[in-house]
Design an enzyme around this catalytic site. Structure first.
Site, PDB file in Angstrom:
ATOM      1  N   ASP A  21      51.049  34.055  40.328  1.00 17.51           N
ATOM      2  CA  ASP A  21      50.241  34.769  41.311  1.00 17.51           C
ATOM      3  C   ASP A  21      50.827  36.173  41.522  1.00 17.51           C
ATOM      4  O   ASP A  21      52.038  36.362  41.546  1.00 17.51           O
ATOM      5  CB  ASP A  21      50.218  33.996  42.640  1.00 17.51           C
ATOM      6  CG  ASP A  21      49.106  34.477  43.551  1.00 17.51           C
ATOM      7  OD1 ASP A  21      48.116  33.742  43.721  1.00 17.51           O
ATOM      8  OD2 ASP A  21      49.219  35.604  44.094  1.00 17.51           O
ATOM      9  N   ASN A  49      41.110  26.725  47.358  1.00 15.82           N
ATOM     10  CA  ASN A  49      40.332  27.280  48.460  1.00 15.82           C
ATOM     11  C   ASN A  49      38.890  27.447  48.011  1.00 15.82           C
ATOM     12  O   ASN A  49      38.627  27.819  46.864  1.00 15.82           O
ATOM     13  CB  ASN A  49      40.913  28.629  48.897  1.00 15.82           C
ATOM     14  CG  ASN A  49      42.343  28.501  49.413  1.00 15.82           C
ATOM     15  OD1 ASN A  49      42.693  27.498  50.009  1.00 15.82           O
ATOM     16  ND2 ASN A  49      43.153  29.520  49.166  1.00 15.82           N
ATOM     17  N   HIS A  89      40.133  28.515  40.880  1.00 11.72           N
ATOM     18  CA  HIS A  89      41.564  28.483  40.577  1.00 11.72           C
ATOM     19  C   HIS A  89      42.265  27.513  41.508  1.00 11.72           C
ATOM     20  O   HIS A  89      41.863  27.333  42.651  1.00 11.72           O
ATOM     21  CB  HIS A  89      42.190  29.881  40.689  1.00 11.72           C
ATOM     22  CG  HIS A  89      41.922  30.560  41.993  1.00 11.72           C
ATOM     23  ND1 HIS A  89      40.722  31.182  42.257  1.00 11.72           N
ATOM     24  CD2 HIS A  89      42.664  30.674  43.113  1.00 11.72           C
ATOM     25  CE1 HIS A  89      40.749  31.668  43.489  1.00 11.72           C
ATOM     26  NE2 HIS A  89      41.915  31.366  44.033  1.00 11.72           N
TER      27      HIS A  89
HETATM   28  P1  5GP Z   1      42.370  32.612  46.862  1.00 14.20           P
HETATM   29  O1  5GP Z   1      42.628  33.360  48.137  1.00 14.20           O
HETATM   30  O2  5GP Z   1      41.035  33.036  46.252  1.00 14.20           O
HETATM   31  O3  5GP Z   1      42.514  31.133  46.977  1.00 14.20           O
HETATM   32  O4  5GP Z   1      43.494  33.038  45.864  1.00 14.20           O
HETATM   33  C1  5GP Z   1      43.434  34.189  45.079  1.00 14.20           C
HETATM   34  C2  5GP Z   1      44.829  34.451  44.585  1.00 14.20           C
HETATM   35  O5  5GP Z   1      44.761  35.326  43.492  1.00 14.20           O
HETATM   36  C3  5GP Z   1      45.733  35.103  45.640  1.00 14.20           C
HETATM   37  O6  5GP Z   1      46.880  34.292  45.837  1.00 14.20           O
HETATM   38  C4  5GP Z   1      46.076  36.456  45.007  1.00 14.20           C
HETATM   39  O7  5GP Z   1      47.394  36.846  45.281  1.00 14.20           O
HETATM   40  C5  5GP Z   1      45.837  36.214  43.538  1.00 14.20           C
HETATM   41  N1  5GP Z   1      45.431  37.372  42.762  1.00 14.20           N
HETATM   42  C6  5GP Z   1      44.509  38.302  43.101  1.00 14.20           C
HETATM   43  N2  5GP Z   1      44.366  39.204  42.107  1.00 14.20           N
HETATM   44  C7  5GP Z   1      45.220  38.824  41.132  1.00 14.20           C
HETATM   45  C8  5GP Z   1      45.534  39.356  39.840  1.00 14.20           C
HETATM   46  O8  5GP Z   1      45.007  40.381  39.398  1.00 14.20           O
HETATM   47  N3  5GP Z   1      46.474  38.701  39.106  1.00 14.20           N
HETATM   48  C9  5GP Z   1      47.095  37.572  39.580  1.00 14.20           C
HETATM   49  N4  5GP Z   1      47.995  36.995  38.780  1.00 14.20           N
HETATM   50  N5  5GP Z   1      46.820  37.040  40.780  1.00 14.20           N
HETATM   51  C10 5GP Z   1      45.894  37.660  41.545  1.00 14.20           C
END
Ligand code: 5GP
Ligand code: ZN
Length: 115
Positions: A31, A88, A101
């Site tokens: 992440d 989520n 994810h």
């Molecule tokens: P969500 O909030 O949708 O469950 O999680 C999205 C996750 O994606 C977050 O933990 C955020 O830090 C991560 N994230 C967002 N953009 C990127 C990216 O460009 N690369 C990576 N590796 N993680 C990302």
């Protein structure tokens, strides 16, 4: 695939991600903004907006995500002490990237609270 999906672009290699592992269906990456000492994401190459969009035909994908997450957690040394798998879904579920994810979190005592 939507033109602007960052996780699709990491999957195709158009954008560089910190990819640790992959098979023919899913990949594992670190992440970008880790919330724990180990914070991985397991996601399908195929664009699926959220867990709510999975159907009967996606059984293999779901099991693959969990098995690859378990393998990645073990590789990170989390097998003994434990870890959390979290998905989520939607705005109130805290989803910020609209490409399915699973989070793999570990390496510290995680809070018992989920929200
Ligand atoms: P969500 O909030 O949708 O469950 O999680 C999205 C996750 O994606 C977050 O933990 C955020 O830090 C991560 N994230 C967002 N953009 C990127 C990216 O460009 N690369 C990576 N590796 N993680 C990302
Ligand atoms: Zn996507």
């Amino acid at each position: 695939m939507p033109d602007d999906c960052i996780f699709c672009k990491i999957g195709t290699g158009e954008i560089k991600g910190d990819v640790l592992d992959h098979d023919d269906m899913v990949l594992v990456l670190n992440d970008l903004h880790p919330q724990a000492p180990v914070h991985l994401l397991v996601l399908p190459f195929r664009h699926i907006s959220s867990v709510a969009d999975l159907g009967e035909a996606d059984g293999e994908l779901i099991s693959r995500m969990v098995l690859v997450a378990n393998r990645a957690a073990a590789q990170q040394g989390l097998a003994e002490k434990g870890y959390r798998l979290a998905i989520n879904c939607g705005i109130e579920g805290g989803q910020t990237v609209e490409h399915l994810h699973m989070h793999v979190l570990g390496g510290r005592q995680l809070s018992g609270a989920l929200g």
